[in-house]
Design an enzyme around this catalytic site. Structure first.
Site, PDB file in Angstrom:
ATOM      1  N   GLU A 182      -9.055  -3.179   1.779  1.00  0.00           N
ATOM      2  CA  GLU A 182      -8.571  -2.531   2.988  1.00  0.00           C
ATOM      3  C   GLU A 182      -9.650  -2.636   4.053  1.00  0.00           C
ATOM      4  O   GLU A 182     -10.616  -1.874   4.042  1.00  0.00           O
ATOM      5  CB  GLU A 182      -8.238  -1.072   2.688  1.00  0.00           C
ATOM      6  CG  GLU A 182      -7.252  -0.904   1.539  1.00  0.00           C
ATOM      7  CD  GLU A 182      -7.023   0.568   1.174  1.00  0.00           C
ATOM      8  OE1 GLU A 182      -6.766   1.380   2.069  1.00  0.00           O
ATOM      9  OE2 GLU A 182      -7.124   0.892  -0.025  1.00  0.00           O
ATOM     10  N   HIS A 230       0.803  -1.225   0.000  1.00  0.00           N
ATOM     11  CA  HIS A 230       0.000   0.000   0.000  1.00  0.00           C
ATOM     12  C   HIS A 230       0.834   1.272   0.000  1.00  0.00           C
ATOM     13  O   HIS A 230       0.414   2.302   0.510  1.00  0.00           O
ATOM     14  CB  HIS A 230      -0.961   0.007   1.202  1.00  0.00           C
ATOM     15  CG  HIS A 230      -2.255   0.730   0.886  1.00  0.00           C
ATOM     16  ND1 HIS A 230      -2.851   0.699  -0.336  1.00  0.00           N
ATOM     17  CD2 HIS A 230      -3.079   1.487   1.670  1.00  0.00           C
ATOM     18  CE1 HIS A 230      -3.956   1.415  -0.317  1.00  0.00           C
ATOM     19  NE2 HIS A 230      -4.129   1.911   0.887  1.00  0.00           N
ATOM     20  N   TYR A 273     -12.338  -0.550   0.066  1.00  0.00           N
ATOM     21  CA  TYR A 273     -12.419  -0.693   1.529  1.00  0.00           C
ATOM     22  C   TYR A 273     -13.512  -1.652   1.991  1.00  0.00           C
ATOM     23  O   TYR A 273     -14.453  -1.947   1.247  1.00  0.00           O
ATOM     24  CB  TYR A 273     -12.649   0.685   2.157  1.00  0.00           C
ATOM     25  CG  TYR A 273     -11.395   1.532   2.110  1.00  0.00           C
ATOM     26  CD1 TYR A 273     -10.619   1.705   3.246  1.00  0.00           C
ATOM     27  CD2 TYR A 273     -10.977   2.136   0.922  1.00  0.00           C
ATOM     28  CE1 TYR A 273      -9.460   2.468   3.214  1.00  0.00           C
ATOM     29  CE2 TYR A 273      -9.818   2.899   0.880  1.00  0.00           C
ATOM     30  CZ  TYR A 273      -9.063   3.067   2.030  1.00  0.00           C
ATOM     31  OH  TYR A 273      -7.924   3.810   1.998  1.00  0.00           O
ATOM     32  N   HIS A 280      -1.110   2.812   7.016  1.00  0.00           N
ATOM     33  CA  HIS A 280      -1.153   3.213   5.609  1.00  0.00           C
ATOM     34  C   HIS A 280       0.228   3.580   5.067  1.00  0.00           C
ATOM     35  O   HIS A 280       1.080   4.066   5.804  1.00  0.00           O
ATOM     36  CB  HIS A 280      -2.105   4.395   5.431  1.00  0.00           C
ATOM     37  CG  HIS A 280      -3.370   4.016   4.730  1.00  0.00           C
ATOM     38  ND1 HIS A 280      -4.395   3.359   5.365  1.00  0.00           N
ATOM     39  CD2 HIS A 280      -3.772   4.188   3.439  1.00  0.00           C
ATOM     40  CE1 HIS A 280      -5.373   3.136   4.506  1.00  0.00           C
ATOM     41  NE2 HIS A 280      -5.034   3.628   3.324  1.00  0.00           N
ATOM     42  N   SER A 325      -3.757   5.499   9.895  1.00  0.00           N
ATOM     43  CA  SER A 325      -2.882   6.469   9.244  1.00  0.00           C
ATOM     44  C   SER A 325      -1.532   6.497   9.933  1.00  0.00           C
ATOM     45  O   SER A 325      -1.442   6.397  11.154  1.00  0.00           O
ATOM     46  CB  SER A 325      -3.513   7.859   9.319  1.00  0.00           C
ATOM     47  OG  SER A 325      -2.536   8.812   8.962  1.00  0.00           O
TER      48      SER A 325
END
Ligand SMILES: [Zn+2]
Length: 1462
Positions: A1222, A804, A1265, A913, A1033
Site C-alpha cells: 500500500e 483491499h 505499507y 481504502h 480513507s
C-alpha cells in the site's frame, strides 16, 4: 352351428364373434364390383369356375377388389376350395389384409400346414407379430407339425414382437426337429439374432451351416452393419468373395450402413467401382448417392447422379436429402426448384427433404413456397408432411402459421396433436409445447405414448418439474400399459434427471419393470451431465453388474463429465472398459476418449490414442487440434491442422476453423492467420453453407478483418465467484479476532482481462475482491496456468491485484503475521480464491477476440480523504505545491471493446481504502469497490444490453430470452389499492412449504445473473482496482471521537490520548452499508461517465517485465543534495509501535500486543518466537521504534516476506506498475514520476508525455505499507507499517527504474531470487464443521421465524425471515446463492421467479448459531425493498448444505410464506 360354420373359431386366436358376422354380412352386402371385374364375373364362363376365379384372382390389384372377389366366392360357396383358399390367403398377405385372411383360415375345414404357414405370413405382413406367434402355439397345440417353411415366418414374428425368449425356444425346436442345417431357417435365425444384437449367436449359426448362399451371407453382413460393427461386416463381405459367392445388390446395400459408420471415402470408392464393374441395378447407385453424402462427399453423390442413365424418384429424393443432410440446403432447394419447374410430380421423400432444407436455412419464404406448391397440387397433406411443415414454421419462429396449419388439419386427432406438440418441442418452444399439451387435454383427447414421449423433454427443457410429475401421475393412472413402456419410462427418468430431481429419477428407475440400455444411459448420463461424476460411475458399475450390454453411448456420455471434472482416474477407467468391450474401433468412443484426455491435461495420452490406427473423421481431427490449442501447444495444433488439410485431404469445417484460430492467435502468427482468413472467405463464397455457419464464419472473418485493419489487440475478459467461507473464519484486514464471517452482504469475484498484441505478447490482469494478493495464491495460480497453457501465462505477464476489502474471509496468505487472527491457514479460503482466479483467466482466455481498448481519466473528488494528513504535511512544501489535493483524485479507466460485440468490460484504478465496512461487520462484502463493480455490471446488463435485446427481438432472434429476463425494476407508479385485497388473498394461499432436500444445481439455477446472461455473448465485466491507497480513507466525513463527537487530535488521531475512540465516519454514518453504497456509487458513476466518453485508443506493443527483489538487505543509491551519490540500505522487515495503534479506519488493528493471547491458540503457538531486535536492526529502522521484528522471525515459518515481486505491464501508452503493498499518495506519485521519466528517456520516442501510468496496489504479494522518507519520520500507522526501513520507497524506485530500462532497451529483466513456497508448512487450527442438526421436529430449511401472516410491505421496508439452517462452510455454493427473493409469476400465479439473490446489495444473508458449540444454526434473510421493486407477491427462499453425522453433505432449501409488496 357356429362350430361348423367357423371350425377354427374356438381354441385359437379369435376375432370377436360379432366381428365375424359383420364381416361376412358386409362381404355379401357390399357386392359391387369395379367395372372390369364385374364384366368378367357377369360373363358366362366356358371353363371351370375354379379355374376362372384362379385367373381372376391373379389379376387382382388391390385389397378392395380382393375383398369383392372373396365375397363373390363366399356367395358361390367356393371359398373352401383348397387351391382357392391358398391363393386367397397369399393375396391377403400381399395386401396386408389380416381380417379377411383370418376369415378364410377360420373357415377352412381342414387347414393344411401350408394354410397355417400362410396365415402366419399374413399376420407378419400386417405387423401383427404377436398374433402370428399365438397362431404358431395353437398350431403346436393342435398337433400340426410345423415344416421347414413354418420356422422362417415364426422367427420373423419373434423378431417383430421383440420376443427373445421365444426366439431361443424356437431355435431349440428347430434343432429338435432336425431343421438345424436348413438354409432358410438358419438364415432366419441369423437375421433374428442379429436384430436382437446377438451377433455372436448369429455367427455360430452361420458357421455351422453346411451350405451358405448369398442370402445367408447378406443376413450376416446386415447383422453386423445393424449392430454397428462395421469392421466385422466388411470382413464377412471379403470372406464371402474369397469363398466365391458373388455379392448381389442386397449385399452392397447391407454393407452401406457399415461404410457409413466408418465414414470412409476410400471404401465408398471401392464399392462404387465394384458396383460399376458388375453393372448393378439402380437401387445400388441410389444407395451410393446416399452413402457418399453420409460420408460427407456430396460432390461424389452429385457425380453419380449426373451419370445415371435412368433416374427414378428415389434418385432425386436421395440427391435432395444428400444435399440437405450435409447442410447444402441451398442446393437441395435448387433441385426442388428444378423438379418444380419441370413439372415433375414430387414424391413425399423429395418434399420432406426440401422442407428440411428450408427449415435448416430458417428460410421461411422457401418453406412457404413448398407449402404453396402442396396447396396448388391440391393433395391433402399426410401426417408426415404436415408435421414437417409445422416443424418448419415452428423452427422458423412463425408459431402462428404453425398453429394455423395445425388448426387446419381436419379432425385434429391425437396424431395431429402429437405432431404439433413434438414440432414445438423440437422447434425449441418448450413452453408452447406444454401449453398445447394442456389444451389437448382440455379438448378431451387422451395423450398417447408418442405425445408423452415428446412432451416430457419439454418439461425437462424448462425445468417444469411439476408438470412432469403430473404427466407421470397421468401415465400411472390411465395405465394403457404405458407404465410398462420402456420409452415412456426412459423419458420420465430423463425428465427427472434434467430437472435435477434425482431422488424421483432414482425411485422411478428402480420401479421400472423393464429397462433397456437407453434407460440406464439416461440415468448415467444424467448424473454425468449434472456433474455427479461419482454417482454416474456408481450407476455405470451397477449397470455392468446386472449384466446389461453397454453400448457406446454409455461411454460417450460418461467421458465428457470426466473431462469436465478433470477426473482422469475415472476417465482412465472408462477407457479401460472401452478397450475391454471392444469399442476401440468405435469412432465416437475414440473421439470422446481423446477429448477427455486432452481436457484433463493429459495431452500425451490423447496424442498416443490419436496415433493408433483407427479411421478418423473430422471430429477426431478437430478434437486433437482443440486439445493442442487448449494445452498450450499451438504449434502442434497448427501442424496437425496442416496435416489434416494436406495429407488427409480433409476439408477443415467450421469447427476446425474455430479451433485453430486461437492457436494462430497464441502464436500471433498473423501471416498464417491471414491464410486462414482467406480460406474462410473462400468458404463464405460456397453456397452450401448453412445460415448459422455462415454467420459464424462471417463474424470470424470479420474479426480477422478487424484484426488486420484496426483492432490492434486480442482482448478477453472473465469473471468468477471467489466468495469464501461465510462462517467461523476471521475477516482479513482489520485483524480483529472478534470479526468473524457469519453471512453474505454480496458476493466476491475475481475479474480478469487478457490483452495480446499482434506480435503475440500478452498480459493478464486479475482484480481480486479480496483484501490483498497473496504470494502463495500467486504461486499456485501460476502452477495451474503452467499445467494448462504451458508457458503462455507465467510469472512475467500475470498480475493478481486485491481491492483491499476488509470484509473477506482471511487465512489465504503465506506469512505468519497475516495469519494470526485467522487461526492460521484456512484451506477453503485459499482454494476458492485460487480456483476462481484460474476460472476467470480460463474464461478470459477463451473469450480472446480482436478488439480495441480505450483509456480515459477524470477526477473523483468525494470518495477519499487523507487519513494521515500530518504525515503528508511532512513532505517538502515544494513537492506538495505541485498537487491540488493531499490524495490522488484521478480515476484511470480502460474500456474494452470487442470488434464484433461492442463493449465487453472495463477496468479502472482509483485509490481509496476498502474500509467503508467497519471492523465489527461480519457479512462478506466487496466493500465500496466490490459494490461499484456490482452496480456497474448490473447497469450495463440491464440498460445497455436491454437496448441490444430490443434490437434483436425486432429481428425475431431471441424472443425467448426477452421473456426470461426477470423484471426487477419497475417504472410504474403503482395504484396502491387497486388489487391489494386480491394480492393479500393470493399471498395467503402460499404458506411456508417447509424445508426439503434439493440438488445443489437447483440453488445455482436460481442465480439471477445466470439467467440474465446472453448465450454466446460474454458477460460484461467491470472491475474497480486499487491503487496507491496507503493513506486514503473512504470515511470522507473525517475522524471523530466516539465519546465527545468532536474531531480527533490532528497529529495522532486520538481522543484525549487514546486511539480506541477515534473513528472515521463514512458518508452514510452511522450506517456502514449506506456508506459502502455511497462510496461505491460515487466510483461507479465516475466510471460510467469515463466509460461513456472514452475516446483515446490504446496503440502500441504489449510488453512486461517482472523481477523478485530481496528487500531485507538491498543497497540503495541516493543522490544527495549536492549531487553526490550516497549508498543506503534497506532492513529486514519490522513493524513499529504505531502499527498496533491502527488507524482511524480501524483503531487498534493487528492489536496483538504481548500477553493479549486470550482465546487464540495460533497466537499462543507463535508468540514464543518473538525476538528482540539487535542494534543493527534498531539503527537501520530508525526512527521507527520496533514492536515486532518480523523479518527476523522464522518460526514456525517466515513471519514476513523479504523477497517481493515488482512488475511493469505495458499496453500501448498505458503502463501499470504492480506493487506488493500500500503506497501512500506521495510515495505513489514519486514512483509514477520516476518510471515515467525513465521510460521517456530510454524509450527512443516510443513513450511521450501522453503516457498513462497507474499504480496497481496490493499486487502479487503483500508487504503492508510504503511511505516517503519524510512521512516515515512521523511514524503514523503507515510509517510504522513500512517494513523495510526509511529507504523502502527509494529501493522500489531504484528497482522499478531497472525494470523500465530493461523494457525500453528490449532486454529481459533479471528474474531475481525465488520467494519461498510455504504451503506445506502452513498450520491450520480452525476447527472443521462437526455436524449440523435441527431442533427435534424440524428439518433443515424449516422456518424459525416466518414473515407475519397476511403481511404487506411498502418499498423501503425491510422483510425478515429466519430458517433452521446449517454451516455455510459445508458448501460455499460457488456461483450459486444462499438466499433468493422470489416473485410469484403474474402469468400463472404458480411459478416462483427468482428476483434477487445473495449477490444483490438489497438482500442480506445472515447466519449464526444460538451458542458457540451448538450444532443448531439459523439463517436470517433480510430484504430491503428497493424503491424500484416491482409490486406483487413475494417470498424469501434459503438454500444451504448440511453435514450429516457421517460427514456427507446434503443440500436443502426452504421458503417463507408469501407476502405482498405494494
Ligand atoms: Zn490498508
Amino acid at each position: 352351428m357356429l362350430m361348423t360354420l367357423y371350425p377354427r373359431y374356438f381354441g385359437t386366436n379369435p376375432l370377436p364373434m360379432h366381428t365375424y358376422l359383420c364381416i361376412r354380412h358386409g362381404f355379401l352386402r357390399r357386392f359391387s364390383f369395379p367395372a372390369t371385374v364385374k364384366i368378367a364375373i357377369d360373363k358366362p364362363v366356358s371353363c371351370s369356375e375354379q379355374y376362372y376365379y384362379t385367373n381372376l384372382l391373379s389379376s387382382c390389384k388391390n385389397l378392395s377388389s380382393l375383398k369383392q372377389i372373396h365375397g363373390r366366392l363366399i356367395a358361390l360357396g367356393l371359398e373352401s376350395d383348397h387351391s382357392l383358399e391358398a391363393k386367397l390367403l397369399n393375396l391377403y398377405s400381399v395386401y396386408h389384409g389380416s381380417v379377411g385372411g383370418r376369415l378364410i383360415f377360420d373357415f377352412s375345414k381342414t387347414p393344411t400346414v401350408i394354410l397355417w404357414n400362410s396365415m402366419i405370413k399374413v399376420y407378419n405382413k400386417s405387423n401383427l407379430y404377436r398374433e402370428a406367434l399365438v397362431l404358431y402355439t395353437d398350431m403346436l397345440k393342435q398337433a400340426i407339425e410345423p415344416d421347414n417353411y413354418t420356422f422362417p415366418f415364426v422367427l420373423k414374428a419373434c423378431t417383430g414382437s421383440l420376443c427373445l425368449e421365444m426366439g431361443f425356444s424356437l431355435h431349440g425346436e428347430v434343432v429338435k426337429r432336425g431343421f438345424g442345417l436348413d438354409g432358410y431357417i438358419c438364415t432366419g435365425l441369423i437375421d433374428m439374432y442379429c436384430k436382437f444384437g446377438y451377433t455372436e449367436f448369429a455367427r455360430e449359426v452361420f458357421n455351422k451351416m453346411s451350405e451358405r448362399d448369398v442370402v445367408a451371407w447378406n443376413a450376416m453382413i446386415s447383422g453386423y452393419s445393424q449392430v454397428g460393427d462395421p469392421k466385422e461386416a466388411l470382413k464377412v463381405f471379403r470372406e464371402m468373395q474369397m469363398v466365391g459367392i458373388e455379392a448381389n445388390s442386397v449385399s452392397l446395400l447391407n454393407l452401406f450402413p457399415s461404410v457409413c459408420w466408418l465414414s470412409s471415402l476410400v471404401l465408398c470408392k471401392c464399392l462404387h467401382c465394384f458396383a460399376i464393374k458388375r453393372e448393378f441395378e439402380l437401387s445400388v447407385f441410389n444407395g451410393l448417392i446416399d452413402l457418399y453424402a453420409k460420408c460427407g462427399n456430396v460432390e461424389a453423390s452429385r457425380r453419380i447422379f449426373d451419370r445415371l442413365l435412368k433416374r427414378d424418384d428415389v434418385s432425386w429424393g436421395s440427391l435432395i436429402s444428400a444435399y440437405s443432410q450435409n447442410g447444402y440446403s441451398v442446393e437441395a432447394l435448387e433441385i426442388f426448384g428444378v423438379l418444380k419447374r419441370d413439372k415433375v410430380r414430387l414424391n413425399q421423400v423429395q418434399i420432406v427433404g426440401a422442407l428440411l432444407a428450408a427449415t435448416d436455412l430458417r428460410d421461411i419464404e422457401k418453406g412457404k413456397e413448398i407449402h404453396d406448391y402442396l396447396i396448388q397440387r391440391g393433395t391433402s397433406l399426410d401426417i408426415e408432411v404436415s408435421t414437417t411443415l409445422i416443424t418448419m414454421y415452428a423452427k422458423c419462429g412463425n408459431l402462428n402459421l404453425a398453429k394455423e396449419l395445425f388448426n387446419g388439419i381436419e379432425n385434429g386427432d391425437l396424431v395431429a396433436w402429437s405432431a404439433m406438440i413434438s414440432a414445438l418441442a423440437h422447434g425449441e418452444h418448450p413452453n408452447e409445447a406444454l401449453q398445447f399439451f394442456r389444451e389437448m387435454q382440455n379438448v378431451n383427447l387422451k395423450p398417447n405414448r408418442v405425445t408423452i414421449v415428446s412432451v416430457l423433454p419439454s418439461c425437462a427443457e424448462i425445468s417444469a418439474l411439476k408438470l412432469g410429475k403430473s404427466i407421470h401421475g397421468y401415465v400411472m393412472k390411465v395405465d394403457m400399459g404405458m407404465g410398462l413402456d420402456v420409452s415412456i419410462g426412459t423419458a420420465l427418468v430423463a425428465m427427472y434427471v434434467k430437472c435435477g430431481c434425482f431422488s424421483h429419477a432414482k425411485l422411478w428407475f428402480h420401479e421400472m419393470p423393464c429397462k433397456d440400455v437407453v434407460t440406464w444411459n439416461a440415468m448415467v448420463n444424467g448424473y454425468a451431465q449434472m456433474g455427479h461424476a461419482h454417482k454416474a460411475m456408481e450407476t455405470f458399475r451397477h449397470m455392468q453388474s446386472v449384466g446389461l450390454k453397454l453400448d457406446s453411448s454409455t461411454l460417450v456420455g460418461l467421458l465428457p463429465s470426466c473431462a469436465l471434472l478433470k477426473a482422469i482416474n475415472n476417465g482412465n477407467c472408462i477407457h479401460g472398459h472401452a478397450i475391454k468391450l471392444g469399442f476401440e474401433s468405435d469412432l465416437h468412443v475414440m473421439n470422446a476418449t481423446i477429448d477427455m484426455y486432452a481436457k484433463c491435461g493429459c495431452i500425451g495420452h490423447a496424442e498416443k490414442l490419436f496415433e493408433t490406427e483407427f479411421v478418423k473423421d473430422e471430429i477426431s481431427w478437430n478434437t486433437m487440434i482443440a486439445g493442442y490449442a487448449q494445452n498450450g501447444r499451438p504449434k502442434d495444433a497448427v501442424s496437425i491442422f496442416c496435416w489434416m488439410r494436406e495429407k488427409e485431404e480433409l476439408q477443415p469445417n467450421l469447427v476446425s476453423i474455430v479451433n485453430i484460430i486461437p492457436a494462430y492467435a497464441q502464436l500471433a502468427a498473423l501471416n498464417e492467420g491471414k491464410t486462414i482468413h482467406s480460406y474462410i472467405k473462400n468458404m463464405l463464397t460456397m453456397s452450401s453453407l448453412r445460415k448459422n455457419a455462415h454467420s459464424v464464419l462471417l463474424s470470424t472473418a470479420g474479426i480477422w478483418d478487424a484484426l488486420i485493419r484496426d483492432s490492434p489487440y486480442l482482448i478477453g475478459l472473465g469473471s468468477y465467484d471467489i466468495t469464501g467461507p461465510a462462517a467461523d473464519v476471521n475477516m482479513m484486514g482489520y485483524a480483529n479476532t472478534e470479526q468473524v464471517a457469519s453471512g453474505v452482504h454480496f458476493r466476491l469475484r475475481a475479474r480478469s482481462f487478457i490483452v495480446a498484441d499482434s506480435g503475440g505478447n500478452r498480459v493478464v490482469f486479475v482484480n481480486l475482491d479480496a483484501c490483498m494478493a497473496s504470494q502463495l495464491v500467486t504461486i499456485k495460480v501460476l502452477e495451474r496456468l503452467k499445467a494448462r497453457y504451458g508457458n503462455l501465462y507465467n510469472v512475467q505477464n500475470v498480475a493478481i491485484s486485491g481491492i483491499h476489502t476488509h470484509a473477506g474471509p482471511g487465512g489465504y496468505l503465506q506469512y505468519v503475521v497475516y495469519l494470526v487472527t485467522s487461526l492460521g491457514f484456512v484451506r477453503q479460503s485459499f482454494d476458492v480464491i485460487v480456483d476462481g482466479i484460474e476460472k476467470s483467466i480460463i474464461e478470459a482466455h477463451e473469450n480472446l477476440r480482436p478488439g480495441s481498448i480505450f483509456v480515459n481519466k477524470g477526477d473523483l473528488l468525494d470518495a477519499g480523504i487523507n487519513r494521515s494528513p500530518s504525515a503528508y504535511l511532512n513532505n517538502p512544501a515544494e513537492e506538495r505545491k505541485k498537487y491540488k489535493y493531499n490524495v490522488d483524485k484521478e480515476m484511470t479507466l480502460l474500456k474494452f471493446v470487442d470488434a464484433e460485440w461492442g463493449p465487453v468490460g472495463t477496468f479502472n484504478w482509483f485509490p481509496t481504502h476498502g474500509t467503508s465496512m467497519s471492523r465489527t461487520n461480519s457479512l462478506i462484502s466487496g466493500d465500496n469497490k466490490g459494490a461499484a463493480a456490482r452496480f456497474m455490471e448490473d447497469w450495463y446488463e440491464q440498460n445497455q444490453k436491454r437496448a441490444q435485446r430490443m434490437h434483436s427481438s425486432l429481428l425475431g432472434l431471441s424472443l425467448n430470452q426477452i421473456s426470461e429476463i426477470p423484471r426487477r425494476v419497475s417504472w410504474m407508479i403503482s395504484d396502491q389499492n387497486a388489487n391489494h385485497k386480491e394480492l393479500i388473498e393470493l399471498a395467503g394461499s402460499f404458506q411456508s412449504p417447509g424445508g426439503r432436500p434439493v440438488t445443489k444445481l437447483l440453488g445455482v439455477s436460481q442465480r439471477i445473473r445466470n439467467s440474465l446472461k446472453m448465450s454466446g455473448h460474454p458477460s460484461f465485466v467491470s472491475a474497480f482496482c486499487q491503487s496507491n491507497v496507503g493513506d486514503v480513507s473512504p470515511n470522507v466525513l473525517g475522524a471523530f471521537c466516539n465519546d465527545t463527537g468532536l474531531p480527533c487530535d490532528f497529529n495522532h488521531s486520538t481522543c484525549n490520548g487514546k486511539n480506541e475512540l477515534c473513528y472515521g465516519r463514512g458518508p452514510g454514518y452511522p450506517d456502514e452499508f449506506e456508506s459502502t453504497r455511497i462510496i461505491g456509487e460515487r466510483q461507479f458513476r465516475k466510471a460510467v461517465d469515463l466509460f461513456n466518453t472514452a475516446s483515446e485508443q490504446l496503440k502500441g506493443k504489449v510488453e512486461y517485465r517482472h523481477t523478485y527483489v530481496d528487500f531485507s538487505k538491498l543497497e540503495v543509491s541516493l543522490s544527495g543534495g549536492n549531487g553526490k551519490q550516497e549508498v543506503a540500505k534497506t532492513c529486514p522487515a519490522a513493524m513499529g509501535f504505531a502499527f498496533a495503534a491502527g488507524t482511524t479506519d480501524g483503531p487498534g488493528a493487528f492489536d496483538f500486543k504481548q500477553g493479549d493471547d486470550k482465546g487464540n491458540p495460533f497466537w499462543k503457538l507463535v508468540r514464543n518466537v518473538l525476538k528482540t531486535p539487535d542494534k543493527e536492526q534498531v539503527d537501520c529502522q530508525q526512527p521507527k521504534p520496533i514492536l515486532l521484528d518480523t523479518g527476523e522471525m522464522k518460526r514456525p515459518y517466515d513471519w514476513a516476506p523479504s523477497i517481493l515481486p515488482i512488475q511493469i505491464l505495458r499496453i500501448g501508452q498505458m503502463v501499470i506498475l504492480c506493487v506488493p503493498g500500500e503506497f501512500t499518495t506521495m510515495a505513489g506519485r514519486r514512483l509514477r514520476d520516476a518510471v515515467k521519466t525513465a521510460l521517456i528517456n530510454g524509450g527512443n520516442g516510443v513513450f511521450d508525455g501522453n503516457m498513462h501510468v497507474v499504480i496497481a496496489g496490493l499486487t502479487n504479494s503483500y508487504s503492508q505499507y510504503v511511505t516517503t522518507l519524510e512521512e516515515y519520520q512521523i511514524q503514523r500507522y503507515e510509517g510504522a507499517s513500512t517494513l523495510y526501513g526509511p529507504h523502502t520507497l527509494s529501493a522500489y524506485i531504484q528497482e522499478f527504474n531497472k525494470l523500465a530500462t530493461a523494457l525500453t532497451s528490449g532486454h529481459p529483466a533479471s528474474p531475481g531470487p525465488q520467494p519461498p513456497d510455504l504451503l506445506n508448512k502452513q498450520i491450520s487450527l480452525l476447527p472443521p464443521v462437526v455436524v449440523d442438526m435441527t431442533p427435534p421436529g424440524t428439518s433443515f430449511g424449516d422456518m424459525d421465524t416466518d414473515v407475519p401472516k397476511n403481511a404487506s410491505f411498502k418499498r423501503g421496508d425491510k422483510v425478515v425471515a429466519s430458517f433452521w439452517s446449517a454451516c455455510p462452510r459445508n458448501d460455499l455454493l460457488t456461483e450459486g446463492s444462499f438466499a433468493v427473493v422470489e416473485k410469484l409469476s403474474e402469468t400463472d400465479n404458480k411459478t416462483w421467479v427468482p428476483s434477487y439473490d445473495d449477490d444483490d446489495f438489497c438482500l442480506r444473508f445472515k447466519w449464526g448459531r444460538p451458542s458457540r458449540f451448538s450444532t443448531h444454526s439459523y439463517a436470517t434473510l433480510e430484504w430491503y425493498i428497493r424503491q424500484n421493486a416491482v409490486p406483487g407477491v413475494y417470498r424469501l427462499t434459503h438454500y444451504g448444505a448440511a453435514k450429516r453425522i457421517f460427514g456427507s453433505i446434503h443440500h436443502f432449501t426452504g421458503s417463507s410464506s408469501a407476502f405482498v409488496v405494494v
